[in-house]
Design a protein around this motif. Structure first.
Motif, PDB file in Angstrom:
ATOM      1  N   GLU A 134      33.682  39.663  22.570  1.00 56.48           N
ATOM      2  CA  GLU A 134      34.874  39.166  21.878  1.00 56.48           C
ATOM      3  C   GLU A 134      34.993  39.784  20.492  1.00 56.48           C
ATOM      4  OE1 GLU A 134      37.251  35.027  20.864  1.00 56.48           O
ATOM      5  OE2 GLU A 134      35.305  34.961  21.882  1.00 56.48           O
ATOM      6  N   THR A 135      36.202  40.274  20.173  1.00 55.43           N
ATOM      7  CA  THR A 135      36.475  40.884  18.860  1.00 55.43           C
ATOM      8  C   THR A 135      37.659  40.197  18.166  1.00 55.43           C
ATOM      9  OG1 THR A 135      37.893  42.555  19.913  1.00 55.43           O
ATOM     10  CG2 THR A 135      35.571  43.120  19.614  1.00 55.43           C
ATOM     11  N   THR A 136      37.922  38.967  18.573  1.00 55.62           N
ATOM     12  CA  THR A 136      39.081  38.252  18.046  1.00 55.62           C
ATOM     13  C   THR A 136      38.918  37.930  16.562  1.00 55.62           C
ATOM     14  OG1 THR A 136      39.300  37.222  20.218  1.00 55.62           O
ATOM     15  CG2 THR A 136      40.606  36.282  18.428  1.00 55.62           C
ATOM     16  N   CYS A 137      39.925  38.244  15.787  1.00 57.19           N
ATOM     17  CA  CYS A 137      39.942  37.888  14.369  1.00 57.19           C
ATOM     18  C   CYS A 137      40.581  36.508  14.173  1.00 57.19           C
ATOM     19  CB  CYS A 137      40.729  38.924  13.569  1.00 57.19           C
ATOM     20  SG  CYS A 137      39.995  40.566  13.615  1.00 57.19           S
ATOM     21  N   SER A 156      44.314  36.337  14.606  1.00 55.95           N
ATOM     22  CA  SER A 156      44.895  36.806  15.861  1.00 55.95           C
ATOM     23  C   SER A 156      45.580  35.666  16.586  1.00 55.95           C
ATOM     24  CB  SER A 156      43.817  37.398  16.767  1.00 55.95           C
ATOM     25  OG  SER A 156      43.191  38.497  16.154  1.00 55.95           O
ATOM     26  N   ARG A 159      43.044  35.956  22.080  1.00 55.00           N
ATOM     27  CA  ARG A 159      41.696  36.508  22.089  1.00 55.00           C
ATOM     28  C   ARG A 159      41.719  37.988  22.457  1.00 55.00           C
ATOM     29  NH1 ARG A 159      37.602  32.820  21.769  1.00 55.00           N
ATOM     30  NH2 ARG A 159      38.155  30.623  22.091  1.00 55.00           N
ATOM     31  N   GLU A 160      40.821  38.751  21.825  1.00 59.98           N
ATOM     32  CA  GLU A 160      40.698  40.180  22.105  1.00 59.98           C
ATOM     33  C   GLU A 160      39.256  40.503  22.466  1.00 59.98           C
ATOM     34  OE1 GLU A 160      42.101  42.365  18.779  1.00 59.98           O
ATOM     35  OE2 GLU A 160      44.083  41.407  18.758  1.00 59.98           O
ATOM     36  N   TYR A 161      39.100  41.509  23.366  1.00 60.30           N
ATOM     37  CA  TYR A 161      37.773  41.827  23.879  1.00 60.30           C
ATOM     38  C   TYR A 161      37.578  43.338  23.975  1.00 60.30           C
ATOM     39  CZ  TYR A 161      37.817  36.937  25.363  1.00 60.30           C
ATOM     40  OH  TYR A 161      37.895  35.577  25.391  1.00 60.30           O
TER      41      TYR A 161
END
Length: 246
Positions: free
Chosen positions: A40-43, A46, A49-51
């Motif tokens: 997971e790279t979510t800020c 955001s 969610r980003e991955y």
């Protein structure tokens, strides 16, 4: 082009003596894959969610087997399962079958590269003017026995096939070409420090590594004794398509 499943062969390397085990009369093969874990790279700011892709997570494979208690390979596989031994496996597809001496179609088996054997040859200069395939010589490197043949097309050396991987090489041997009426061809050799499959390029392959985690015996009315053998895969399977020559 689609490939029929009938005519597929399953092989493994017995690590006790580095010999080829041919898994006779297997009936199915499933689940050879790995899934990709997520990172997971979510800020905080955001809206979703980003991955990013993470490590591969090997899954479990299985193959069906009609068990023959007189088959040394079946008995040996059960022993290796009991010991929890990790094996190298190879699946030879049905597109690599040739007519045997008895008139039946037979799958082209892999050979096994012993430590210090030649595992690959790469053409670095195809040369020119070859009317026939030149003779290939592998010399030096501290080992013996490695042999190969060349393929020529359009006056150039287009490929090399290892016919004997040899043994005892501590460094890569030198590759030399003689004859064939041409000049300039050059190639390099690669040696393997460990045991692995040498895969004929005239067949499609999947190779993978894993230990057998189950080997149940199944008895049913009006049937043969069967098993569905489970394999815990380790690492990524490798898909090697057959080389189609023009």
């Amino acid at each position: 082009m689609t490939i029929k499943t009938q005519g597929t062969d399953l092989y493994a390397i017995d690590p006790a003596n580095n010999t080829l085990l041919v898994v006779g009369c297997f009936t199915s093969l499933d689940g050879i894959d790995t899934s990709i874990a997520q990172i997971e790279t979510t800020c905080m700011n955001s809206s979703a969610r980003e991955y990013e892709a993470g490590l591969a997570e090997p899954g479990s494979a299985s193959f069906g087997l009609n068990i023959d208690p007189q088959s040394p390979a079946h008995v040996r596989l059960h022993q290796l399962k009991t010991a929890g031994t990790k094996l190298l496996w190879a699946i030879g597809w049905s597109d690599g079958r040739v007519m045997g001496s008895n008139g039946d179609l037979t799958g082209i088996p892999p050979t096994i590269s012993q430590p210090g054997s030649v595992t690959a040859l790469a053409v670095t200069n195809p040369g020119s003017g070859y009317t026939t395939a030149p003779t290939v010589a592998l010399t030096g490197g501290g080992g013996t026995g490695a042999t190969a043949t060349a393929t020529v097309s359009g006056g150039e050396v287009t490929g090399l096939t290892i016919t004997n991987p040899g043994s005892g090489y501590t460094t890569a041997p030198t590759v030399a070409f003689t004859g064939g009426a041409g000049t300039g061809a050059a190639a390099t050799a690669v040696i393997d420090a460990g045991v692995d499959f040498n895969l004929p390029t005239t067949r499609t392959w999947i190779t993978f590594e894993g230990y057998m985690n189950s080997f149940p015996f199944s008895f049913a009315l009006n049937d043969v004794v069967k098993s569905t053998v489970g394999i815990q895969v380790s690492g990524d399977p490798v898909f090697v398509p057959k080389v189609i020559t023009p």
